[in-house]
Design a protein around this motif. Structure first.
Motif, mmCIF file in Angstrom:
data_model
loop_
_atom_site.group_PDB
_atom_site.id
_atom_site.type_symbol
_atom_site.label_atom_id
_atom_site.label_comp_id
_atom_site.label_asym_id
_atom_site.label_seq_id
_atom_site.Cartn_x
_atom_site.Cartn_y
_atom_site.Cartn_z
ATOM 1 N N GLN A 204 1.531 -6.987 -4.163
ATOM 2 C CA GLN A 204 2.532 -5.950 -4.392
ATOM 3 C C GLN A 204 2.820 -5.823 -5.891
ATOM 4 O O GLN A 204 2.328 -6.602 -6.704
ATOM 5 N N HIS A 206 2.547 -2.780 -7.648
ATOM 6 C CA HIS A 206 1.911 -1.618 -8.277
ATOM 7 C C HIS A 206 1.995 -0.414 -7.339
ATOM 8 O O HIS A 206 1.079 0.394 -7.276
ATOM 9 N N GLU A 208 1.865 -0.451 -4.035
ATOM 10 C CA GLU A 208 0.915 -0.517 -2.928
ATOM 11 C C GLU A 208 1.592 -0.087 -1.621
ATOM 12 O O GLU A 208 2.812 0.130 -1.588
ATOM 13 N N ILE A 247 -5.658 -5.859 -1.583
ATOM 14 C CA ILE A 247 -5.068 -4.893 -2.504
ATOM 15 C C ILE A 247 -5.123 -3.543 -1.797
ATOM 16 O O ILE A 247 -6.189 -2.921 -1.707
ATOM 17 N N ALA A 248 -3.993 -3.112 -1.253
ATOM 18 C CA ALA A 248 -3.958 -1.972 -0.339
ATOM 19 C C ALA A 248 -3.277 -0.775 -0.974
ATOM 20 O O ALA A 248 -2.049 -0.678 -1.009
ATOM 21 N N GLY A 249 -4.060 0.134 -1.527
ATOM 22 C CA GLY A 249 -3.573 1.429 -1.969
ATOM 23 C C GLY A 249 -2.596 1.431 -3.104
ATOM 24 O O GLY A 249 -1.521 2.057 -2.980
ATOM 25 N N PRO A 250 -2.882 0.772 -4.230
ATOM 26 C CA PRO A 250 -1.953 0.890 -5.372
ATOM 27 C C PRO A 250 -1.894 2.330 -5.877
ATOM 28 O O PRO A 250 -2.897 3.037 -5.874
ATOM 29 N N LYS A 251 -0.710 2.738 -6.324
ATOM 30 C CA LYS A 251 -0.536 4.098 -6.856
ATOM 31 C C LYS A 251 -0.221 4.087 -8.348
ATOM 32 O O LYS A 251 -0.250 5.134 -8.990
ATOM 33 N N TRP A 274 -10.451 -4.835 -1.188
ATOM 34 C CA TRP A 274 -9.894 -3.718 -1.944
ATOM 35 C C TRP A 274 -9.835 -2.457 -1.076
ATOM 36 O O TRP A 274 -10.854 -2.050 -0.513
ATOM 37 N N ILE A 276 -8.871 1.183 -2.114
ATOM 38 C CA ILE A 276 -8.539 1.941 -3.316
ATOM 39 C C ILE A 276 -8.782 3.430 -3.073
ATOM 40 O O ILE A 276 -9.816 3.812 -2.504
ATOM 41 N N ALA A 466 -7.654 4.050 0.996
ATOM 42 C CA ALA A 466 -6.559 3.168 1.410
ATOM 43 C C ALA A 466 -6.026 3.528 2.789
ATOM 44 O O ALA A 466 -5.406 2.694 3.453
ATOM 45 N N ARG A 470 -3.868 1.962 6.538
ATOM 46 C CA ARG A 470 -2.483 2.442 6.640
ATOM 47 C C ARG A 470 -2.200 3.010 8.029
ATOM 48 O O ARG A 470 -2.927 3.846 8.534
#
Length: 573
Positions: A204, A206, A208, A247-251, A274, A276, A466, A470
């Motif tokens: 977490q 970022h 995510e 690392i799940a879907g940083p925005k 990852w 992404i 990502a 989700r």
């Protein structure tokens, strides 16, 4: 007289010799164990990792299989194959494995059957409806539980053994289930007998996906792992306790300090998954205004992933094999009328059977997914693609305007000339640090870090979307409701996203090759039904007349042989 006694003595001596040899062979066989699998696909061969787990059991594992009673033909075959597998387990583990087949209908009378079924369902066994013939030949509907419950030192674990892929026939699903028996049961045994779970973490900090957006997969992974959420925040020790990180879907762009810590985690053998988004698309804006802008998602990860051997292309994929979304077809001023329509930006990916992660999975639903490439010439890193689009796809460059009006514009099929675009990649081997030959004091000032520039053997999986991990969220007055991952509310079908992610994490954390058991392939040898019906009479005649004819010919031949023999002897005399 002496000749008769001598014959009797030799006969008695031979009999004693035969008896002694049989007794000796029986004694020797009780100490020696060997089995020879003569089947072409080695369906009865237990793999070394399974033998290792079974021989290492320190207490009794009881397996209760609730697949018994009146069953359709396919489930009878499934029960027989399961009994063979469990018998092989028992031969290896000895008294440490006990199993029994239980008919749920015999546990209670008809009035209490619903209560029994609810208890089994609450324990985690999934019921399925089947049609069978009763004693009078009438077709009746029954509920069966094609699974088992493992009991070890008071702990219970449910194992559902039936694969139910809607893209496969019933016989193919049964065969796929049989192929998966060894892995499903031995994986459950390994889990129920392990006192300490491996630790994994969602990163977490970022922007995510939050605990609601990954709520369903976290709940599923918690059955196998200890799942945490961790904020790196420049702490070099933040990731050390974990076998794998997600690392799940940083925005938001990931700062260099956190990148360095993730890099060194990988260099020390850490496993990374990852998810992404190379392209940023606002689904909420699309739903609200029917139009949105797709543009490059700058996350400061391109150099890092490129050094490891993969490149995420900032493009979008359209695929003719796609999911549907609800579209309002009512005219302005009329009551909204929503109908499902194909949405080319939501590809349905067909999992190939050449990898244990994807073998036997249902279609995978993706949303605004991007192409992925492998790059670099590092001979110590092996790369392979796990998922592709269909044979009729195309790539959209960004920035691009995306509008729901595109649905009504129709499809020019000739434009979809790109086939099997890769979207998920697996890399394993010894990676080179992204921070090799770079000054570290400016990245982590005041922090001491033992820098490693060449990794231990490790592996990672990179997914260019990502949304695959989700789940949807339904907002209610009493809070947010997590919708199961992969469930499509518009078609009421469940895609294979959840099982895919679980397999990915298990694969990354698997040092013993346990997941490789899913790679075994048992050939399905089915009758050609069309040919069988067309040639039914011929084979009925062959099966009924041919045996009688053969016996008749043999009898006549034997009669003429005896007649010739004894007639010749009589004349000669």
């Amino acid at each position: 007289m002496s000749f008769t006694v001598s014959n009797r003595y030799r006969s008695f001596k031979s009999l004693i010799t035969v008896v002694l040899v049989l007794v000796l062979l029986n004694i020797v066989s009780s100490f020696l164990y060997f089995r020879i699998d003569l089947t072409e696909d080695k369906r009865y061969t237990i793999q070394p990792v399974t033998k290792q787990i079974l021989k290492g059991l320190d207490d009794i594992v009881v397996i209760r299989v609730y697949l018994d009673g009146e069953l359709p033909t396919g489930f009878v075959r499934m029960r027989k194959a399961l009994a063979e597998t469990l018998n092989e387990f028992k031969v290896i583990a000895g008294k440490k494995i006990k199993y029994e087949f239980v008919n749920p209908y015999e546990l209670a009378n008809d009035k209490a059957s619903d209560k029994v079924f609810k208890q089994l369902s609450d324990k985690g066994l999934n019921p399925t409806n089947v049609h069978v013939r009763d004693n009078e030949g009438a077709m009746i509907q029954r509920i069966i539980f094609p699974g088992c419950i493992l009991v070890y030192r008071g702990k219970e674990m449910a194992v559902n053994l039936l694969k139910n892929n809607p893209n496969l026939s019933g016989d193919e699903n049964i065969n796929l289930s049989i192929q998966n028996f060894e892995y499903a049961i031995i994986d459950a045994i390994a889990q129920v007998t392990t006192s300490e779970k491996q630790r994994i973490a969602f990163i977490q900090g970022h922007d995510e996906l939050d605990e609601f957006e990954t709520g369903d997969i976290e709940r599923e992974l918690a059955q196998f792992f200890e799942v945490d959420r961790v904020v790196i925040n420049g702490d070099p020790d933040a990731l050390k306790p974990y076998k794998a990180v997600i690392i799940a879907g940083p925005k938001e762009p990931i700062p260099e300090a956190d990148k360095l810590i993730i890099d060194q985690y990988i260099m020390n053998g850490g496993r990374t998954l990852w998810f992404i988004d190379p392209v940023k698309v606002s689904i909420d804006s699309l739903a609200a205004g029917a139009t949105t802008l797709a543009f490059v998602n700058h996350l400061n990860l391109d150099d890092m992933l490129f050094r490891y051997g993969v490149r995420l292309n900032p493009m979008l994929v359209q695929d003719l094999q796609c999911a549907v979304i609800p579209v309002n077809t009512a005219l302005a001023g009329q009551k909204p009328k929503f109908v499902p329509a194909p949405w080319l930006y939501y590809p349905l990916l067909v999992p190939p059977d050449n990898h244990p992660i994807t073998k036997g999975l249902n279609l995978i639903e993706a949303k605004f997914i991007s192409p992925i490439d492998t790059v670099g010439m590092n001979p110590k890193v092996k790369k392979r693609f796990l998922l592709y689009t269909s044979a009729e796809s195309k790539v959209i460059r960004v920035p691009a305007l995306i509008s729901l009006q595109q649905i009504s514009e129709g499809v020019a099929r000739y434009e979809f000339r790109n086939s099997y675009i890769p979207v998920v990649a697996e890399l394993q081997g010894e990676f080179t640090s992204n921070f090799k030959n770079r000054p570290l004091k400016t990245i982590l000032p005041g922090r001491n870090i033992e820098f490693v520039e060449q990794s231990k053997p490790t592996k990672m999986i990179v997914v260019a979307d990502a949304d695959i991990i989700r789940n949807d969220i339904q907002r209610r007055p009493n809070g947010a409701y997590v919708i199961p991952l992969g469930y499509d509310r518009f078609t009421n079908q469940t895609f294979g996203n959840k099982e895919l992610v679980v397999n990915m994490v298990k694969y990354l954390c698997d040092d013993d090759g346990l997941l490789q058991l899913k790679s075994r392939n048992v050939k399905l040898r089915l009758l050609n039904r069309k040919k069988a019906v067309a040639e039914r009479l011929k084979w009925q005649v062959i099966n009924t007349v041919a045996p009688s004819l053969v016996l008749l010919l043999l009898g006549m031949g034997w009669f003429f042989v005896r007649r010739k023999k004894y007639t010749f002897g009589h004349v000669k005399k």
